[in-house]
Design a protein around this motif. Structure first.
Motif, PDB file in Angstrom:
ATOM      1  N   VAL A   1       0.849  -1.192   0.000  1.00 35.43           N
ATOM      2  CA  VAL A   1       0.000   0.000   0.000  1.00 35.43           C
ATOM      3  C   VAL A   1       0.883   1.241   0.000  1.00 35.43           C
ATOM      4  O   VAL A   1       1.877   1.305   0.730  1.00 35.43           O
ATOM      5  CB  VAL A   1      -0.943   0.011   1.222  1.00 35.43           C
ATOM      6  N   GLU A   2       0.537   2.217  -0.822  1.00 31.97           N
ATOM      7  CA  GLU A   2       1.240   3.493  -0.882  1.00 31.97           C
ATOM      8  C   GLU A   2       0.227   4.618  -0.696  1.00 31.97           C
ATOM      9  O   GLU A   2      -0.865   4.571  -1.244  1.00 31.97           O
ATOM     10  CB  GLU A   2       1.931   3.662  -2.240  1.00 31.97           C
ATOM     11  N   THR A   3       0.584   5.619   0.099  1.00 32.20           N
ATOM     12  CA  THR A   3      -0.247   6.813   0.218  1.00 32.20           C
ATOM     13  C   THR A   3       0.613   8.023  -0.122  1.00 32.20           C
ATOM     14  O   THR A   3       1.768   8.118   0.309  1.00 32.20           O
ATOM     15  CB  THR A   3      -0.822   6.969   1.639  1.00 32.20           C
ATOM     16  N   PHE A   4       0.067   8.915  -0.919  1.00 32.58           N
ATOM     17  CA  PHE A   4       0.825  10.079  -1.350  1.00 32.58           C
ATOM     18  C   PHE A   4      -0.134  11.229  -1.646  1.00 32.58           C
ATOM     19  O   PHE A   4      -1.350  11.030  -1.795  1.00 32.58           O
ATOM     20  CB  PHE A   4       1.684   9.753  -2.574  1.00 32.58           C
ATOM     21  N   THR A   5       0.433  12.427  -1.706  1.00 30.91           N
ATOM     22  CA  THR A   5      -0.341  13.626  -2.012  1.00 30.91           C
ATOM     23  C   THR A   5       0.078  14.152  -3.377  1.00 30.91           C
ATOM     24  O   THR A   5       1.265  14.367  -3.632  1.00 30.91           O
ATOM     25  CB  THR A   5      -0.125  14.709  -0.949  1.00 30.91           C
ATOM     26  N   LEU A   6      -0.904  14.336  -4.245  1.00 29.89           N
ATOM     27  CA  LEU A   6      -0.688  14.880  -5.576  1.00 29.89           C
ATOM     28  C   LEU A   6      -1.196  16.327  -5.581  1.00 29.89           C
ATOM     29  O   LEU A   6      -2.369  16.577  -5.319  1.00 29.89           O
ATOM     30  CB  LEU A   6      -1.436  14.052  -6.620  1.00 29.89           C
ATOM     31  N   SER A   7      -0.309  17.283  -5.827  1.00 33.34           N
ATOM     32  CA  SER A   7      -0.704  18.683  -5.837  1.00 33.34           C
ATOM     33  C   SER A   7      -0.599  19.238  -7.250  1.00 33.34           C
ATOM     34  O   SER A   7       0.285  18.856  -8.026  1.00 33.34           O
ATOM     35  CB  SER A   7       0.172  19.504  -4.889  1.00 33.34           C
TER      36      SER A   7
END
Length: 315
Positions: A63-69
């Motif tokens: 599982v990967e969690t990231f923020t795309l801005s």
């Protein structure tokens, strides 16, 4: 990563989807994003020794969690009249990625949006009521769910997006756009072993919302330590057909001058699908003659996009 400024400029400019179907029991609709022709990857320089293969090798169930801005800078003029430029807030999307399956054909990846936020940006931030309206508009994106098939090189093969069927049409469009964009977050990697200083080009032709674009990306391997890879990139697009039929735009349009280029840097963890971090700036400039009700309007648009990926902060 392939950057598509025309698509990101507006939710009206979206890839064509097919295979729509509804799940009446759950009130959900599914749209299949069809496969596209694979890009051409050419190794220009294999770089210095020691050389090794660059290949993604995530584990099933990871599982990967990231923020795309995404920040946007835009100005528009008609003839000699400069239209007032509207401050555009920055959108930050928190995503959860799960590798559902790893097989000989590549990877099956599930994406879900966990949260969407909108922040003021620039020297002249938008008024609070504008920020509130944009937050209200993007909030439905939290319903976003998709499943994407990637090949062993991390290239998008096909995908399917699911969303509540009662969402507004512009939100449907944004979700379709997001599916292909998320499928292109990884850097197309060469098949040969490479070392520091290696360079390769990726050429692809994109059909998007009435436009035909050829995109050329150039990648340079700056350094590698075990599974951590640092890459710099430049990207340029050329319009193949000046006649544009843009959904939502009245009349016919013909593009005169067109230029689109960008540069960025990536940090990859080969055990992950999404980049560990990314910064990218893209600038697009174009002139367009639009025929509406027997009159021709000459428009000039300058668009800047600032994209970023960073690990998501714990909630």
């Amino acid at each position: 990563m392939r950057i598509r400024p025309l698509l990101l400029a507006t939710v009206l400019l979206v890839p064509q989807a097919c295979g729509g179907k509804e799940d009446a029991a759950k009130g959900m609709e599914s749209l299949r994003i069809p496969a596209r022709k694979a890009p051409t990857i050419v190794l220009v320089d294999a770089g210095q020794e020691p050389r090794a293969m660059l290949a993604l090798h995530p584990s099933a169930g990871s599982v990967e969690t990231f923020t795309l801005s995404m920040g946007t800078r835009m100005s528009l003029s008609e003839g000699n009249d400069q239209m007032p430029s509207l401050p555009v807030p920055t959108t930050q999307t928190r995503l959860r990625l799960e590798v559902k399956e790893v097989n000989a054909d590549g990877f099956v990846v599930h994406h879900a949006v966990e949260a969407v936020d909108v922040k003021a940006a620039g020297e002249t931030p938008p008024p609070p009521e504008v920020l509130a309206k944009v937050r209200e508009t993007v909030e439905p994106l939290t319903h976003y769910r998709s499943q994407i098939q990637l090949d062993p090189r991390g290239e998008f093969v096909s995908g399917e997006v699911q969303f509540p069927r009662d969402l507004p049409a512009p939100v449907h469009s944004a979700m379709q756009q997001m599916t292909q964009s998320l499928g292109q977050l990884s850097v197309p990697l060469p098949e040969a072993a490479v070392g520091p200083g290696a360079r390769w080009t990726v050429v692809s032709e994109l059909s998007q919302a009435g436009t035909q674009v050829r995109q050329t990306s150039e990648y340079t391997l700056v350094s590698r330590t075990d599974d951590t890879v640092n890459i710099e990139a430049t990207v340029a697009q050329e319009l193949l057909d000046p006649n544009v039929a843009v959904p939502g735009m009245p009349g016919d349009a013909r593009v005169g001058e067109f230029s689109s280029s960008g540069k960025g840097s990536f940090v990859l963890d080969l055990r992950r699908i999404a980049p560990k971090s990314l910064t990218m700036t893209v600038d697009l400039s174009m002139t367009m003659d639009v025929a509406v009700l027997g009159q021709t309007k000459h428009l000039t648009m300058d668009l800047g996009l600032d994209l970023g990926i960073a690990p998501a902060t714990p909630q």
